[in-house]
Design a protein around this motif. Sequence first.
Motif, PDB file in Angstrom:
ATOM      1  N   HIS A  34     -36.793 -29.834   1.246  1.00 22.45           N
ATOM      2  CA  HIS A  34     -36.316 -29.491   0.122  1.00 22.45           C
ATOM      3  C   HIS A  34     -35.191 -30.780   0.056  1.00 22.45           C
ATOM      4  O   HIS A  34     -34.334 -31.407  -1.428  1.00 22.45           O
ATOM      5  N   ARG A  39     -44.306 -20.098   0.804  1.00 22.51           N
ATOM      6  CA  ARG A  39     -43.299 -20.296   0.191  1.00 22.51           C
ATOM      7  C   ARG A  39     -42.048 -19.340   0.850  1.00 22.51           C
ATOM      8  O   ARG A  39     -42.749 -17.941   0.393  1.00 22.51           O
ATOM      9  N   GLU A  50     -37.751 -17.880  -0.937  1.00 19.44           N
ATOM     10  CA  GLU A  50     -36.865 -18.432  -1.276  1.00 19.44           C
ATOM     11  C   GLU A  50     -35.618 -17.640  -0.639  1.00 19.44           C
ATOM     12  O   GLU A  50     -35.739 -16.326  -0.418  1.00 19.44           O
ATOM     13  N   LEU A  64     -32.786 -15.815  -1.022  1.00 20.17           N
ATOM     14  CA  LEU A  64     -31.784 -14.868  -2.010  1.00 20.17           C
ATOM     15  C   LEU A  64     -30.039 -15.086  -1.929  1.00 20.17           C
ATOM     16  O   LEU A  64     -28.952 -14.725  -2.541  1.00 20.17           O
ATOM     17  N   ARG A  83     -26.231 -18.786  -2.088  1.00 14.48           N
ATOM     18  CA  ARG A  83     -26.372 -19.728  -3.318  1.00 14.48           C
ATOM     19  C   ARG A  83     -25.707 -20.415  -3.654  1.00 14.48           C
ATOM     20  O   ARG A  83     -24.162 -19.759  -2.235  1.00 14.48           O
ATOM     21  N   TRP A 121     -33.299 -14.003   2.768  1.00 19.22           N
ATOM     22  CA  TRP A 121     -34.182 -15.472   2.013  1.00 19.22           C
ATOM     23  C   TRP A 121     -35.162 -13.277   1.358  1.00 19.22           C
ATOM     24  O   TRP A 121     -35.846 -12.567   2.643  1.00 19.22           O
ATOM     25  N   THR A 122     -36.868 -14.186   1.383  1.00 20.24           N
ATOM     26  CA  THR A 122     -37.550 -13.653   1.180  1.00 20.24           C
ATOM     27  C   THR A 122     -39.102 -13.185   1.574  1.00 20.24           C
ATOM     28  O   THR A 122     -38.864 -14.458   2.509  1.00 20.24           O
ATOM     29  N   THR A 133     -37.739  -8.707   1.848  1.00 17.82           N
ATOM     30  CA  THR A 133     -37.062  -9.404   2.393  1.00 17.82           C
ATOM     31  C   THR A 133     -36.704  -9.346   3.503  1.00 17.82           C
ATOM     32  O   THR A 133     -36.938  -8.237   4.736  1.00 17.82           O
ATOM     33  N   TRP A 159     -40.838 -25.423   4.991  1.00 19.12           N
ATOM     34  CA  TRP A 159     -40.517 -25.356   4.090  1.00 19.12           C
ATOM     35  C   TRP A 159     -39.275 -24.185   3.712  1.00 19.12           C
ATOM     36  O   TRP A 159     -39.018 -23.759   4.859  1.00 19.12           O
ATOM     37  N   LYS A 198     -34.584 -24.684   2.016  1.00 15.61           N
ATOM     38  CA  LYS A 198     -33.569 -24.303   1.852  1.00 15.61           C
ATOM     39  C   LYS A 198     -32.466 -24.672   1.687  1.00 15.61           C
ATOM     40  O   LYS A 198     -32.397 -23.862   3.185  1.00 15.61           O
TER      41      LYS A 198
END
Length: 229
Positions: free
Chosen positions: A36, A120, A122, A124, A127, A141-142, A178, A219, A221
């Motif tokens: 990030h 990788r 994401e 979820l 947000r 998260w995924t 997930t 990795w 977020k």
Amino acid sequence: MKRVLIASAIALALGCEQTPEEKPRLTTAFAYFYSHQDTQWVFLDTLYSIDEPVEDTCGLSGARVSLSVGGALGIPFHEDTGRPGMYFLPLMIIPETDYRLRVESPVGDTYEMSSRSPKRFELLYPREGDTMRFDSLYVVWTEPGNPGYFLRLYTQDTLRDTPYTYEVMFPVFPNGDTSESYIPAFYIDTLNYWYDLTIAGFDTVSSGTDRYHDFAVFWSKRVRVFVKE
């Protein structure tokens, strides 16, 4: 947790002077790269006694720091002249890639450390800008099959004007596409307050890590959330 101590070490790097007669025995190197961020950082220091706590820092200037990505030639870091021991490189992290960090210290020792970035994923939930209830703190998260995750929560105490960083390891229970994990409530010290939340996945492939050297590529977020009663 060790990474909390390292964050404290970096915060103490300013204002520490070395006397000419002191002869460093060991160069320490700590580097944590996050996807990030568009700039990655390395912190170097020296120890004058093998029993000296790692958090007693001065910051080491004049080193040569370079990074090899996926076997390519080393890219040099730049030293932050305003913060002794801090070296930076504008770099975006690529998933599932090998990184090798080389440090050539002015005191005569050289270290190489390697780390592999994970797959990788994401984030979820939450947000950016979401509100989270104190009695329902969790992240989703995924699930790409990473071996481990950790969470960073950052807040600033408005009474003492002092930043705090809390970190907690997430157990990984793959459940299909997930994964979900709850945030321990004791990591929240103020309600009705904004927090910076980072969830990071890390691979287990690394080398050169010990008490005085650590390198990991994540990795990650990051989102800013509001935690209410």
